[in-house]
Design a protein around this motif. Structure first.
Motif, PDB file in Angstrom:
ATOM      1  N   ILE A  14      15.241  51.712 -45.057  1.00  0.00           N
ATOM      2  CA  ILE A  14      14.586  50.554 -44.449  1.00  0.00           C
ATOM      3  C   ILE A  14      14.989  49.270 -45.173  1.00  0.00           C
ATOM      4  CG2 ILE A  14      12.455  50.549 -45.846  1.00  0.00           C
ATOM      5  CD1 ILE A  14      10.901  50.104 -43.246  1.00  0.00           C
ATOM      6  N   VAL A  15      15.247  49.378 -46.467  1.00  0.00           N
ATOM      7  CA  VAL A  15      15.629  48.202 -47.267  1.00  0.00           C
ATOM      8  C   VAL A  15      17.019  47.723 -46.874  1.00  0.00           C
ATOM      9  CG1 VAL A  15      16.044  47.323 -49.588  1.00  0.00           C
ATOM     10  CG2 VAL A  15      14.155  48.928 -49.187  1.00  0.00           C
ATOM     11  N   GLU A  16      17.968  48.633 -46.811  1.00  0.00           N
ATOM     12  CA  GLU A  16      19.341  48.272 -46.457  1.00  0.00           C
ATOM     13  C   GLU A  16      19.415  47.700 -45.047  1.00  0.00           C
ATOM     14  OE1 GLU A  16      23.340  47.511 -46.527  1.00  0.00           O
ATOM     15  OE2 GLU A  16      21.960  47.900 -48.201  1.00  0.00           O
ATOM     16  N   GLU A  17      18.695  48.298 -44.114  1.00  0.00           N
ATOM     17  CA  GLU A  17      18.720  47.790 -42.742  1.00  0.00           C
ATOM     18  C   GLU A  17      18.089  46.403 -42.652  1.00  0.00           C
ATOM     19  OE1 GLU A  17      20.427  49.100 -40.269  1.00  0.00           O
ATOM     20  OE2 GLU A  17      21.040  50.625 -41.738  1.00  0.00           O
ATOM     21  N   THR A  18      17.071  46.151 -43.469  1.00  0.00           N
ATOM     22  CA  THR A  18      16.456  44.822 -43.486  1.00  0.00           C
ATOM     23  C   THR A  18      17.425  43.800 -44.065  1.00  0.00           C
ATOM     24  OG1 THR A  18      14.249  45.796 -43.704  1.00  0.00           O
ATOM     25  CG2 THR A  18      14.484  43.478 -44.307  1.00  0.00           C
ATOM     26  N   TYR A  19      18.144  44.170 -45.106  1.00  0.00           N
ATOM     27  CA  TYR A  19      19.162  43.269 -45.654  1.00  0.00           C
ATOM     28  C   TYR A  19      20.194  42.923 -44.582  1.00  0.00           C
ATOM     29  CZ  TYR A  19      23.335  41.523 -47.799  1.00  0.00           C
ATOM     30  OH  TYR A  19      24.424  40.747 -48.060  1.00  0.00           O
ATOM     31  N   GLN A  20      20.643  43.918 -43.848  1.00  0.00           N
ATOM     32  CA  GLN A  20      21.663  43.686 -42.833  1.00  0.00           C
ATOM     33  C   GLN A  20      21.176  42.702 -41.769  1.00  0.00           C
ATOM     34  OE1 GLN A  20      24.766  44.583 -43.013  1.00  0.00           O
ATOM     35  NE2 GLN A  20      24.509  45.869 -44.843  1.00  0.00           N
TER      36      GLN A  20
ATOM     37  N   ASP B   7      11.678  46.049 -58.404  1.00  0.00           N
ATOM     38  CA  ASP B   7      12.880  45.347 -57.949  1.00  0.00           C
ATOM     39  C   ASP B   7      13.686  46.116 -56.911  1.00  0.00           C
ATOM     40  OD1 ASP B   7      14.034  47.357 -59.423  1.00  0.00           O
ATOM     41  OD2 ASP B   7      15.261  46.036 -60.669  1.00  0.00           O
ATOM     42  N   PHE B   8      13.197  47.284 -56.457  1.00  0.00           N
ATOM     43  CA  PHE B   8      14.008  48.099 -55.564  1.00  0.00           C
ATOM     44  C   PHE B   8      14.309  47.387 -54.251  1.00  0.00           C
ATOM     45  CE2 PHE B   8       9.735  49.084 -54.120  1.00  0.00           C
ATOM     46  CZ  PHE B   8       9.866  49.272 -52.754  1.00  0.00           C
ATOM     47  N   PHE B   9      13.367  46.596 -53.738  1.00  0.00           N
ATOM     48  CA  PHE B   9      13.612  45.857 -52.502  1.00  0.00           C
ATOM     49  C   PHE B   9      14.433  44.608 -52.801  1.00  0.00           C
ATOM     50  CE2 PHE B   9      13.169  44.065 -48.433  1.00  0.00           C
ATOM     51  CZ  PHE B   9      12.549  44.961 -47.580  1.00  0.00           C
ATOM     52  N   LYS B  10      14.035  43.897 -53.839  1.00  0.00           N
ATOM     53  CA  LYS B  10      14.706  42.635 -54.180  1.00  0.00           C
ATOM     54  C   LYS B  10      16.184  42.854 -54.520  1.00  0.00           C
ATOM     55  CE  LYS B  10      10.357  41.302 -56.367  1.00  0.00           C
ATOM     56  NZ  LYS B  10       9.709  41.083 -57.669  1.00  0.00           N
ATOM     57  N   LYS B  11      16.476  43.958 -55.206  1.00  0.00           N
ATOM     58  CA  LYS B  11      17.835  44.183 -55.707  1.00  0.00           C
ATOM     59  C   LYS B  11      18.868  44.217 -54.592  1.00  0.00           C
ATOM     60  CE  LYS B  11      18.097  47.083 -59.070  1.00  0.00           C
ATOM     61  NZ  LYS B  11      18.121  48.360 -59.815  1.00  0.00           N
ATOM     62  N   ALA B  12      18.494  44.805 -53.451  1.00  0.00           N
ATOM     63  CA  ALA B  12      19.426  44.881 -52.332  1.00  0.00           C
ATOM     64  C   ALA B  12      19.830  43.496 -51.850  1.00  0.00           C
ATOM     65  CB  ALA B  12      18.796  45.666 -51.179  1.00  0.00           C
ATOM     66  N   PHE B  13      18.962  42.514 -52.066  1.00  0.00           N
ATOM     67  CA  PHE B  13      19.228  41.143 -51.637  1.00  0.00           C
ATOM     68  C   PHE B  13      19.867  40.320 -52.750  1.00  0.00           C
ATOM     69  CE2 PHE B  13      16.297  42.784 -48.625  1.00  0.00           C
ATOM     70  CZ  PHE B  13      16.443  42.055 -47.466  1.00  0.00           C
ATOM     71  N   THR B  14      19.263  40.356 -53.933  1.00  0.00           N
ATOM     72  CA  THR B  14      19.747  39.505 -55.020  1.00  0.00           C
ATOM     73  C   THR B  14      21.128  39.920 -55.506  1.00  0.00           C
ATOM     74  OG1 THR B  14      18.567  40.863 -56.663  1.00  0.00           O
ATOM     75  CG2 THR B  14      17.408  38.946 -55.785  1.00  0.00           C
ATOM     76  N   SER B  15      21.458  41.201 -55.367  1.00  0.00           N
ATOM     77  CA  SER B  15      22.787  41.653 -55.776  1.00  0.00           C
ATOM     78  C   SER B  15      23.872  41.143 -54.847  1.00  0.00           C
ATOM     79  CB  SER B  15      22.828  43.188 -55.826  1.00  0.00           C
ATOM     80  OG  SER B  15      22.653  43.741 -54.534  1.00  0.00           O
ATOM     81  N   ARG B  16      23.447  40.620 -53.687  1.00  0.00           N
ATOM     82  CA  ARG B  16      24.401  40.083 -52.713  1.00  0.00           C
ATOM     83  C   ARG B  16      24.067  38.620 -52.384  1.00  0.00           C
ATOM     84  NH1 ARG B  16      24.519  45.382 -48.792  1.00  0.00           N
ATOM     85  NH2 ARG B  16      22.381  45.554 -49.567  1.00  0.00           N
ATOM     86  N   ASP B  17      23.616  37.918 -53.435  1.00  0.00           N
ATOM     87  CA  ASP B  17      23.455  36.461 -53.386  1.00  0.00           C
ATOM     88  C   ASP B  17      22.404  35.960 -52.408  1.00  0.00           C
ATOM     89  OD1 ASP B  17      25.464  36.096 -55.345  1.00  0.00           O
ATOM     90  OD2 ASP B  17      27.012  36.256 -53.810  1.00  0.00           O
ATOM     91  N   LYS B  18      21.357  36.744 -52.210  1.00  0.00           N
ATOM     92  CA  LYS B  18      20.207  36.263 -51.467  1.00  0.00           C
ATOM     93  C   LYS B  18      19.007  36.218 -52.409  1.00  0.00           C
ATOM     94  CE  LYS B  18      21.714  37.863 -46.918  1.00  0.00           C
ATOM     95  NZ  LYS B  18      22.107  36.522 -46.456  1.00  0.00           N
ATOM     96  N   GLU B  19      18.095  35.288 -52.154  1.00  0.00           N
ATOM     97  CA  GLU B  19      16.940  35.112 -53.021  1.00  0.00           C
ATOM     98  C   GLU B  19      15.684  35.682 -52.358  1.00  0.00           C
ATOM     99  OE1 GLU B  19      17.046  31.170 -55.407  1.00  0.00           O
ATOM    100  OE2 GLU B  19      17.950  30.697 -53.463  1.00  0.00           O
ATOM    101  N   ILE B  20      14.881  36.358 -53.154  1.00  0.00           N
ATOM    102  CA  ILE B  20      13.607  36.906 -52.693  1.00  0.00           C
ATOM    103  C   ILE B  20      12.485  36.250 -53.489  1.00  0.00           C
ATOM    104  CG2 ILE B  20      12.137  38.948 -52.633  1.00  0.00           C
ATOM    105  CD1 ILE B  20      14.229  39.096 -50.509  1.00  0.00           C
ATOM    106  N   VAL B  21      11.490  35.741 -52.768  1.00  0.00           N
ATOM    107  CA  VAL B  21      10.331  35.104 -53.380  1.00  0.00           C
ATOM    108  C   VAL B  21       9.094  35.921 -53.024  1.00  0.00           C
ATOM    109  CG1 VAL B  21       8.916  33.014 -53.477  1.00  0.00           C
ATOM    110  CG2 VAL B  21      11.403  32.827 -53.158  1.00  0.00           C
ATOM    111  N   VAL B  22       8.255  36.198 -54.008  1.00  0.00           N
ATOM    112  CA  VAL B  22       7.021  36.949 -53.750  1.00  0.00           C
ATOM    113  C   VAL B  22       5.806  36.064 -54.037  1.00  0.00           C
ATOM    114  CG1 VAL B  22       8.072  39.189 -54.235  1.00  0.00           C
ATOM    115  CG2 VAL B  22       6.987  37.913 -56.089  1.00  0.00           C
ATOM    116  N   PRO B  23       4.660  36.375 -53.451  1.00  0.00           N
ATOM    117  CA  PRO B  23       3.434  35.635 -53.751  1.00  0.00           C
ATOM    118  C   PRO B  23       3.061  35.738 -55.227  1.00  0.00           C
ATOM    119  CG  PRO B  23       3.182  36.953 -51.763  1.00  0.00           C
ATOM    120  CD  PRO B  23       4.462  37.388 -52.406  1.00  0.00           C
TER     121      PRO B  23
END
Length: 234
Positions: A105-111, A133-149
Motif C-alpha cells: 500500500i505504501v509503494e502504490e501510494t508513492y506511485q 519511518d516505514f511510510f516516510k522512507k518510501a517518499f523521502t528516499s526519492r526526494d519527496k517530503e512527508i509532514v506529520v501532525p
C-alpha cells in the motif's frame, strides 16, 4: 485470472470496505454486474498487531503476519495484500517469508504521488504510521517530503481511530478536528496534498472536505488489486 488473498481485520470496518470496493471496481472494469472476482480473506486481530508494535516485538509481528499470508497461499491465493497501513512496518520482511507476491500500500501510494506531481505531503494515520519511518522512507528516499501532525495531534488521531473508526463510529466533532489539523498543515507546513494513511480515514474524510489532493490509500490499493486480478500491469 488471479485470486487475491486479503489479510484483513485490521480493522474489520476497512476490511468490509476493501471487499465491497474490490467487487465494485472489478465489475466497473469489466462493464457488467454479473461477474465477481474470486478472493480469500483471512481476518486476524488488529489488537494483536498493535500489541506487537507497542512491545517492540517486530519479530513476533513478522511471524504473525507471515503465518496469515501462508494460510492464504495454502488455499490458492496467487498474490496477497495486507488491508491496513500500520502492518506495512514489516512488509518487506513478511514478503521474504512467503512465496506469493504481495502488493504494498505504501509503494502504490508513492506511485500515485509521483503521477500527481506532489512533492510535499501531510500524513495522517495511527501513531505507529506517523511515528515510524516505514511510510516516510518510501517518499523521502526519492526526494519527496512527508509532514506529520504534532505529538498531541498524533495522539488524538490515533485514539479516535482506535476508539471510534475501528468500531464503525463516525463522529462529526472528530471530523472537524481532523479537518482543522489538515488545515494547519496546509497553512503552516505548505503541504501540497494529504495522505489518508489509515484505511479507516476515508470513512470520515471525504474527497470534497479538503481543497487539495487526497491520496486515499484504500482506494489506491484496491485499484492495484483489481488490475492484478485481471493480470493488468504485472
Amino acid at each position: 485470472m488471479n485470486k487475491v488473498g486479503i489479510v484483513g481485520g485490521l480493522g474489520p470496518e476497512s476490511t468490509v470496505d476493501y471487499y465491497q470496493s474490490i467487487i465494485s471496481n472489478y465489475q466497473e472494469r469489466l462493464g457488467k454486474k454479473e461477474v465477481l472476482p474470486e478472493l480469500f480473506i483471512n481476518s486476524i486481530s488488529m489488537y494483536q498487531v498493535f500489541d506487537y508494535i507497542s512491545n517492540d516485538d517486530l519479530d513476533g509481528l513478522v511471524t504473525y503476519l507471515s503465518d496469515a499470508v501462508k494460510k492464504l497461499e495454502a488455499v490458492g491465493a496467487d498474490f496477497a495484500i495486507i488491508s491496513a497501513n500500520t502492518p506495512h512496518l514489516v512488509f518487506d520482511r513478511v514478503q521474504q517469508q512467503v512465496k506469493i507476491p504481495m502488493i504494498s500500500i505504501v509503494e502504490e501510494t508513492y506511485q500515485q504521488a509521483e503521477k500527481k506531481g506532489l512533492d510535499r505531503l501531510g500524513l495522517l494515520g495511527t501513531k505507529f504510521t506517523m511515528e515510524h519511518d516505514f511510510f516516510k522512507k518510501a517518499f523521502t528516499s526519492r526526494d519527496k517530503e512527508i509532514v506529520v501532525p504534532d505529538q498531541s495531534e498524533q495522539q488524538y488521531i490515533h485514539e479516535t481511530i482506535v476508539e471510534e473508526l475501528e468500531n464503525g463510529i463516525v463522529n462529526q466533532e472528530t471530523k472537524a478536528e481532523y479537518l482543522a489539523i489538515i488545515q494547519r498543515l496546509i497553512e503552516e507546513e505548505n503541504i501540497q496534498g494529504v495522505i489518508l494513511g489509515c484505511t479507516e480515514l476515508p470513512m470520515i474524510i471525504k474527497e470534497d472536505d479538503v481543497d487539495l489532493p487526497q491520496l486515499n490509500t484504500t482506494g489506491i490499493h484496491v485499484h492495484k488489486v483489481v488490475e492484478t486480478i485481471l493480470a493488468i500491469d504485472l
